[in-house]
Design an enzyme around this catalytic site. Structure first.
Site, PDB file in Angstrom:
ATOM      1  N   ASP A 151      61.650 -14.476 -39.128  1.00 12.51           N
ATOM      2  CA  ASP A 151      61.257 -13.233 -38.466  1.00 12.51           C
ATOM      3  C   ASP A 151      59.896 -13.401 -37.783  1.00 12.51           C
ATOM      4  O   ASP A 151      59.288 -14.473 -37.850  1.00 12.51           O
ATOM      5  CB  ASP A 151      61.203 -12.130 -39.534  1.00 12.51           C
ATOM      6  CG  ASP A 151      61.884 -10.857 -39.071  1.00 12.51           C
ATOM      7  OD1 ASP A 151      61.894 -10.614 -37.856  1.00 12.51           O
ATOM      8  OD2 ASP A 151      62.379 -10.114 -39.932  1.00 12.51           O
ATOM      9  N   ASP A 211      66.151  -4.301 -34.099  1.00  7.36           N
ATOM     10  CA  ASP A 211      67.244  -4.238 -35.067  1.00  7.36           C
ATOM     11  C   ASP A 211      68.326  -3.255 -34.636  1.00  7.36           C
ATOM     12  O   ASP A 211      68.039  -2.165 -34.138  1.00  7.36           O
ATOM     13  CB  ASP A 211      66.717  -3.797 -36.438  1.00  7.36           C
ATOM     14  CG  ASP A 211      65.888  -4.881 -37.109  1.00  7.36           C
ATOM     15  OD1 ASP A 211      65.695  -5.949 -36.498  1.00  7.36           O
ATOM     16  OD2 ASP A 211      65.432  -4.645 -38.239  1.00  7.36           O
TER      17      ASP A 211
END
Ligand SMILES: *[C@@H]1O[C@H](CO)[C@@H](O)[C@H](O)[C@H]1NC(C)=O
Length: 508
Positions: A151, A211
């Site tokens: 990430d 997301d």
């Protein structure tokens, strides 16, 4: 140009040496399960192992879902141990991570974990891997990790140019490589710093948006670019509430960047989470498959419904994802019904089209508008990649249309499968349903054999030079595999296909 590009790629794809990262992994889009969408930080050893058992006994591992991925929140909140090594929270993982990965490996799964190229993880656990890449890669290798989701939170400002982001992620790519263990790298910087131009060089997949959330079309401020500049492909404002339609619009201009070994990641699936209708989930799943996104189940498989299971276990759709040609569909038509064209996310229709290894063409007609409607698309549009203006030789053939949802597993079979008390009973039910098993017959082989389980049902023919007219319900997609109807004694000399066949032979 499209032809020469794709022929180079397919030649490389077959030899197994492909993307610049060149680690031999993800020759087709990776598949598996990740806990994040359903569980967020509520992770544990029990969750991973009870889920892997369920994936196995529902027959999903043998459809290709073979990575089990532990996302954020696994760390001991106190941070690194006294030797500077990452450590899991013992109460969540009492047997330790190596024991979990051994268990998964014995079941025939691969094991994935998570870290961030920053000072903390996205859920603010104490230690990201920035400037600890070598130590942390070694820990992952020692734990038997096969995939890292990496990430981009708390990046210490090392962002804002492609070089800054590239270097930050390359450090982990290099560190993983030097462990000597083959670890798939799933880069997750939400499309920042033009990752679609360099992600390929150092990773096996790269996220291109914020997301996903469990909505088909609803714009939300927390998917930043929805309000800032929805139609601007350069708008990057990572967020957490991106709809299926938003993500499709984001990937459209660079859907062609995915090749064997490196894939645009549209984020994990929401199928089965409860926020969309059955038709919406079918469309979401089929588009993710045809766009060659990594396919990670995101739902709780221990309470999966028959309707979600029978979407996720459709081998005719998964065969689009795992097709040996390894190229995404691209969008050949976008229209907006009854609203201004810049009003993204309302009343849209798309047609996506893509070449498949055996010469078939997949066509997906998406109606994201609020009314049922008839959509139409010409063979000239469908085959535009082989020559614009109807010049593609393919347009001169008749094409049979196969509906890839036609042989979806029945609810009755799925309900019996879910209710079965023993592994043996489940295995018998799958056998009785003659369900596809990709461990036994890899998709490439099933496709080469014309295995009927991968080709849906013939529902019509579109004649040479013709236009396909298809009724599509609101918030739904029709997913068709077009198969060329050979004429008596004819030999087909379509340039694109002939050239690709030649390259395949060269490689073999
Ligand atoms: C699929 O085939 C493999 C190899 O033959 C076998 O081990 C496995 O049990 C099969 N899976 C199912 C769900 O039947």
């Amino acid at each position: 140009m499209a032809n020469s590009h794709s022929s180079i790629v397919i030649a490389a794809g077959l030899s197994g040496v492909v993307s610049a990262i060149n680690n031999g992994l993800a020759i087709t889009p990776p598949m598996g399960w990740n806990n994040w969408n359903a569980f967020g930080c509520d992770v544990s050893e029990n969750l991973l192992l009870s889920t892997s058992q369920q994936i196995l006994s529902l027959g999903l591992r043998d459809l290709g879902y073979n990575y089990v991925v532990l996302d954020d929140c696994w760390q001991d909140p106190r941070g690194r141990d006294q030797n500077g090594k990452l450590q899991p929270e013992a109460s969540k993982f009492p047997s330790g991570l190596k024991s979990i990965s051994d268990h998964l490996h014995r079941q025939g799964f691969k094991y994935g974990m998570y870290s961030s190229a920053g000072e903390m993880t996205c859920a603010r656990f104490a230690e990201g891997s920035l400037d600890h890449e070598v130590d942390d890669a070694n820990s992952f290798a020692e734990w038997g990790v096969d995939m890292l989701k990496y990430d981009s939170c708390y990046h210490m400002g090392r962002v804002g140019t492609p070089t800054a982001s590239f270097n930050r992620f390359k450090a982990m790519s290099d560190a993983l490589k030097s462990t000597g263990r083959n670890i798939l790298l799933n880069l997750c910087n939400w499309g920042e710093d033009l990752v679609h131009t360099w992600g390929m060089s150092i990773s096996n997949s790269w996220r291109i948006t914020g997301d996903i959330y469990d909505s088909f079309t609803r714009p939300d401020d927390l998917c930043g670019c929805n309000t800032l500049s929805p139609g601007d492909v350069n708008c990057v404002a990572p967020g957490t509430h991106c709809s299926v339609l938003f993500i499709l619009n984001k990937v459209a201009p660079f859907a062609d960047r995915s090749i064997p070994g490196g894939w645009s990641d549209l984020d994990m699936l929401e199928v089965g989470q409860g926020g969309m209708t059955d038709e919406e989930y079918k469309a979401h799943f089929a588009l993710w498959a045809a766009l060659k996104s990594p396919l990670f189940l995101g739902n709780d498989l221990r309470s999966v419904s028959a309707s979600a299971l029978t979407i996720l276990n459709n081998p005719a759709i998964i065969a689009l994802s795992q097709d040996p040609h390894g190229r995404s569909v691209t969008r050949v038509q976008r229209d907006v019904v009854g609203v201004p064209k810049d009003n993204w996310g309302v009343g849209e229709t798309h047609v996506w089209s893509g070449y498949l290894h055996n010469g078939d063409q997949v066509v997906i007609l998406l109606n994201a508008g609020d009314e049922d409607m008839q959509m139409s698309v010409s063979l000239a549009e469908i085959f535009v990649a082989f020559g614009p203006g109807g010049s593609a030789p393919h347009v001169k053939s008749d094409w049979a249309l196969h509906d890839l949802w036609a042989h979806r597993m029945s609810d009755a079979t799925a309900e019996a499968l879910l209710a079965a008390k023993t592994e043996g009973e489940r295995s018998r039910l799958l056998k009785k349903a003659n369900w596809y098993n990709a461990t036994e017959i890899p998709y490439a082989q099933g496709l080469a054999n014309d295995d009927p389980r991968l080709f849906g049902e013939k529902v019509g023919v579109v004649e040479a030079g013709g236009v396909m007219k298809v009724d599509v319900k609101r918030h739904a997609a029709k997913v068709l595999r077009l198969r060329r109807v050979k004429k008596e004694g004819e030999s087909f000399k379509a340039k694109g296909i002939a050239r690709e066949e030649r390259h395949e032979r060269d490689e073999l």
